[in-house]
Design a protein around this motif. Structure first.
Motif, mmCIF file in Angstrom:
data_model
loop_
_atom_site.group_PDB
_atom_site.id
_atom_site.type_symbol
_atom_site.label_atom_id
_atom_site.label_comp_id
_atom_site.label_asym_id
_atom_site.label_seq_id
_atom_site.Cartn_x
_atom_site.Cartn_y
_atom_site.Cartn_z
ATOM 1 N N ALA A 161 0.901 -1.038 0.158
ATOM 2 C CA ALA A 161 0.081 -0.012 -0.088
ATOM 3 C C ALA A 161 0.959 1.368 0.060
ATOM 4 C CB ALA A 161 -0.914 -0.118 1.168
ATOM 5 N N LEU A 162 2.175 1.165 0.415
ATOM 6 C CA LEU A 162 3.122 2.267 0.521
ATOM 7 C C LEU A 162 4.023 2.526 -0.894
ATOM 8 C CD1 LEU A 162 4.098 1.682 4.218
ATOM 9 C CD2 LEU A 162 2.769 3.397 3.413
ATOM 10 N N ALA A 163 3.733 1.513 -1.623
ATOM 11 C CA ALA A 163 4.540 1.521 -3.000
ATOM 12 C C ALA A 163 4.284 2.733 -3.572
ATOM 13 C CB ALA A 163 4.503 0.246 -3.717
ATOM 14 N N PRO A 164 5.176 3.268 -4.312
ATOM 15 C CA PRO A 164 4.594 4.673 -5.385
ATOM 16 C C PRO A 164 3.957 4.238 -6.377
ATOM 17 C CG PRO A 164 7.027 3.965 -5.610
ATOM 18 C CD PRO A 164 6.510 3.143 -4.450
ATOM 19 N N THR A 165 2.968 5.050 -6.740
ATOM 20 C CA THR A 165 2.112 4.969 -7.921
ATOM 21 C C THR A 165 2.868 5.313 -9.383
ATOM 22 O OG1 THR A 165 1.155 6.947 -7.932
ATOM 23 C CG2 THR A 165 0.170 5.442 -6.836
ATOM 24 N N LEU A 166 2.520 5.051 -10.518
ATOM 25 C CA LEU A 166 3.208 5.532 -11.828
ATOM 26 C C LEU A 166 3.256 7.042 -11.663
ATOM 27 C CD1 LEU A 166 4.436 4.982 -14.400
ATOM 28 C CD2 LEU A 166 2.178 4.885 -15.510
ATOM 29 N N THR A 167 2.241 7.846 -11.403
ATOM 30 C CA THR A 167 2.095 9.231 -11.177
ATOM 31 C C THR A 167 3.253 9.508 -10.228
ATOM 32 O OG1 THR A 167 -0.012 9.150 -11.428
ATOM 33 C CG2 THR A 167 0.922 11.137 -10.779
ATOM 34 N N GLU A 168 3.381 8.995 -9.254
ATOM 35 C CA GLU A 168 4.644 9.499 -8.287
ATOM 36 C C GLU A 168 5.895 9.191 -8.894
ATOM 37 O OE1 GLU A 168 1.780 8.995 -4.152
ATOM 38 O OE2 GLU A 168 3.173 7.257 -4.987
ATOM 39 N N ALA A 169 6.134 8.020 -9.466
ATOM 40 C CA ALA A 169 7.292 7.854 -9.941
ATOM 41 C C ALA A 169 7.770 8.952 -11.286
ATOM 42 C CB ALA A 169 7.182 6.337 -10.670
ATOM 43 N N ILE A 170 6.612 9.120 -11.875
ATOM 44 C CA ILE A 170 6.769 10.027 -13.111
ATOM 45 C C ILE A 170 7.305 11.521 -12.463
ATOM 46 C CG2 ILE A 170 5.654 11.273 -14.913
ATOM 47 C CD1 ILE A 170 6.581 8.535 -15.582
ATOM 48 N N ARG A 171 6.473 11.894 -11.445
ATOM 49 C CA ARG A 171 7.105 13.167 -10.709
ATOM 50 C C ARG A 171 8.369 13.079 -10.231
ATOM 51 N NH1 ARG A 171 3.661 12.911 -6.623
ATOM 52 N NH2 ARG A 171 1.742 13.381 -8.038
ATOM 53 N N THR A 172 9.039 12.031 -9.901
ATOM 54 C CA THR A 172 10.188 11.982 -9.427
ATOM 55 C C THR A 172 11.428 11.874 -10.598
ATOM 56 O OG1 THR A 172 9.763 10.579 -7.374
ATOM 57 C CG2 THR A 172 12.036 10.269 -8.312
ATOM 58 N N ALA A 173 10.825 10.942 -11.574
ATOM 59 C CA ALA A 173 11.553 11.017 -12.761
ATOM 60 C C ALA A 173 11.816 12.315 -13.673
ATOM 61 C CB ALA A 173 11.046 10.078 -13.792
ATOM 62 N N SER A 174 10.800 13.142 -13.446
ATOM 63 C CA SER A 174 10.848 14.553 -13.945
ATOM 64 C C SER A 174 11.913 15.527 -13.818
ATOM 65 C CB SER A 174 9.331 15.305 -13.683
ATOM 66 O OG SER A 174 9.451 15.698 -12.637
ATOM 67 N N SER A 175 12.716 15.009 -12.653
ATOM 68 C CA SER A 175 13.717 15.725 -12.179
ATOM 69 C C SER A 175 15.198 15.091 -12.881
ATOM 70 C CB SER A 175 14.195 16.100 -10.609
ATOM 71 O OG SER A 175 14.017 14.524 -10.251
ATOM 72 N N LYS A 176 14.930 14.098 -13.479
ATOM 73 C CA LYS A 176 16.295 13.268 -14.157
ATOM 74 C C LYS A 176 16.354 13.567 -15.561
ATOM 75 C CE LYS A 176 15.989 11.126 -10.329
ATOM 76 N NZ LYS A 176 16.952 11.330 -9.147
ATOM 77 N N ALA A 177 17.617 13.526 -16.087
ATOM 78 C CA ALA A 177 17.808 13.677 -17.653
ATOM 79 C C ALA A 177 17.094 12.821 -18.319
ATOM 80 C CB ALA A 177 19.349 13.552 -17.651
ATOM 81 N N PHE A 178 16.827 11.474 -18.013
ATOM 82 C CA PHE A 178 16.236 10.532 -18.652
ATOM 83 C C PHE A 178 15.775 9.355 -17.794
ATOM 84 C CE2 PHE A 178 20.516 9.766 -19.518
ATOM 85 C CZ PHE A 178 20.639 8.253 -19.096
ATOM 86 N N VAL A 179 14.939 8.537 -18.227
ATOM 87 C CA VAL A 179 14.807 7.266 -17.586
ATOM 88 C C VAL A 179 15.010 5.980 -18.473
ATOM 89 C CG1 VAL A 179 12.913 8.369 -15.999
ATOM 90 C CG2 VAL A 179 12.221 7.364 -17.895
ATOM 91 N N LEU A 180 15.154 4.949 -17.763
ATOM 92 C CA LEU A 180 15.449 3.643 -18.579
ATOM 93 C C LEU A 180 14.108 2.722 -18.218
ATOM 94 C CD1 LEU A 180 18.953 3.203 -17.120
ATOM 95 C CD2 LEU A 180 18.312 3.980 -19.378
ATOM 96 N N LEU A 181 13.696 1.938 -19.193
ATOM 97 C CA LEU A 181 12.485 1.446 -19.115
ATOM 98 C C LEU A 181 12.882 -0.150 -19.859
ATOM 99 C CD1 LEU A 181 9.436 0.624 -18.850
ATOM 100 C CD2 LEU A 181 9.139 1.711 -21.197
ATOM 101 N N ASP A 182 12.228 -1.101 -18.936
ATOM 102 C CA ASP A 182 12.846 -2.434 -19.145
ATOM 103 C C ASP A 182 11.721 -3.459 -18.743
ATOM 104 O OD1 ASP A 182 14.044 -4.500 -20.728
ATOM 105 O OD2 ASP A 182 15.558 -4.551 -19.644
ATOM 106 N N GLY A 183 11.397 -4.641 -19.313
ATOM 107 C CA GLY A 183 10.549 -5.684 -18.523
ATOM 108 C C GLY A 183 11.377 -6.805 -18.351
ATOM 109 N N THR A 184 10.710 -7.459 -17.235
ATOM 110 C CA THR A 184 11.507 -8.775 -16.953
ATOM 111 C C THR A 184 10.562 -9.720 -16.624
ATOM 112 O OG1 THR A 184 13.042 -9.703 -15.354
ATOM 113 C CG2 THR A 184 11.555 -8.170 -14.432
ATOM 114 N N LEU A 185 10.684 -10.907 -16.844
ATOM 115 C CA LEU A 185 9.976 -12.139 -16.411
ATOM 116 C C LEU A 185 10.400 -12.613 -15.158
ATOM 117 C CD1 LEU A 185 7.650 -13.857 -18.063
ATOM 118 C CD2 LEU A 185 9.379 -15.597 -18.122
ATOM 119 N N LEU A 186 9.283 -12.692 -14.243
ATOM 120 C CA LEU A 186 9.544 -13.306 -12.876
ATOM 121 C C LEU A 186 8.911 -14.666 -13.004
ATOM 122 C CD1 LEU A 186 8.522 -10.398 -10.668
ATOM 123 C CD2 LEU A 186 10.743 -10.970 -11.374
ATOM 124 N N PRO A 187 9.799 -15.981 -12.827
ATOM 125 C CA PRO A 187 9.446 -17.113 -13.285
ATOM 126 C C PRO A 187 8.220 -17.736 -12.114
ATOM 127 C CG PRO A 187 11.857 -16.912 -13.182
ATOM 128 C CD PRO A 187 11.155 -15.629 -12.770
#
Length: 255
Positions: free
Chosen positions: A82-108
């Motif tokens: 319940a305390l984990a950041p939402t995408l909106t909150e993550a984007i707000r944090t990312a807005s202060s960065k030069a760029f972000v990295l996106l990737d997907g992973t498979l959890l077996p």
């Protein structure tokens, strides 16, 4: 069952943080007495998430029943998720960065061949698709809810609203070829076999690979929690477990 001392390789801030949240929850519920204190319940949960120990082994070590261990861990995971950041909150944090990295992973996961929605053709195994956002230094910013492994990365990014959110915030995002056609601010390498690419395109792809390689640090951080390396629980619980791990990591990183 034999019992022996063991350790959990996590920051000391993690059990303190979780203990405080569990004590707060007990006060809200008006709980008078439990088999384990909030601190011991936090340690039980961390041992499960970090080391991947099953409930029966943990129950024996903590001197409680298996059902009680399950209830305590589930409760703590729900509190953390319940305390984990939402995408909106993550984007707000990312807005202060030069760029972000996106990737997907498979959890077996432990599924049989008949469970086709969970089978990833790319990884040749069953699992759950989780999208990850990292900052330019490879530090984990956000992890998405889990989708069946058959879902392709670009589709998962669209379903979670990642592409639109990044475009709206005008945040440059570096990703691999799995996000071909994503559009927006998502940058991918040039498509095609290496030998047919021009010298300029090859140079761009080499530069792109060096930048995007940092996202592997975020993936390694996520999978350092051994429970995430092979799930043996219901797929409906995986999102909460991932979000709980994300909360613990971010909390430990901030302290």
């Amino acid at each position: 069952m034999l019992v022996y001392p063991s350790g959990v390789d996590v920051s000391s801030s993690a059990p303190r943080f979780l203990s405080a949240k569990l004590r707060q929850r007990r006060q809200e519920l008006g709980t008078r007495w439990r088999r384990l204190s909030a601190g011991r319940q936090a340690l039980l949960t961390l041992a499960h998430l970090r080391n991947g120990h099953p409930y029966a082994q943990l129950a024996a070590g903590f001197g409680i029943g298996t059902t009680t261990a399950y209830r305590y861990i589930t409760e703590a995971v729900e509190v953390l998720a319940a305390l984990a950041p939402t995408l909106t909150e993550a984007i707000r944090t990312a807005s202060s960065k030069a760029f972000v990295l996106l990737d997907g992973t498979l959890l077996p996961i432990d599924r049989i061949a008949a469970d086709r929605p969970y089978y990833s053709g790319k990884h040749k195994r069953h699992g759950m698709n989780v999208q990850v956002l990292a900052d330019p230094f490879g530090r984990l910013l956000w992890a998405s809810p889990a989708l069946p492994g058959a879902v392709h990365d670009v589709r998962a990014a669209r379903e979670h609203g990642i592409v639109d959110a990044l475009a709206k915030a005008d945040i440059t995002c570096w990703a691999d070829k799995g996000y071909r056609g994503a559009g927006g601010t998502v940058r991918i390498p040039y498509w095609g076999r290496w030998e047919i690419l021009s010298i300029g395109q090859q140079a761009v792809n080499r530069s792109h690979a060096k930048i995007r390689a940092l996202v592997e640090q975020a993936m390694a951080t996520l999978k350092s929690w051994r429970l995430l390396r092979k799930f043996r629980c219901s797929t409906t619980r995986i999102t909460s477990l991932v979000q709980a791990v994300l909360t613990l990591h971010l909390t430990s990183s901030d302290r």
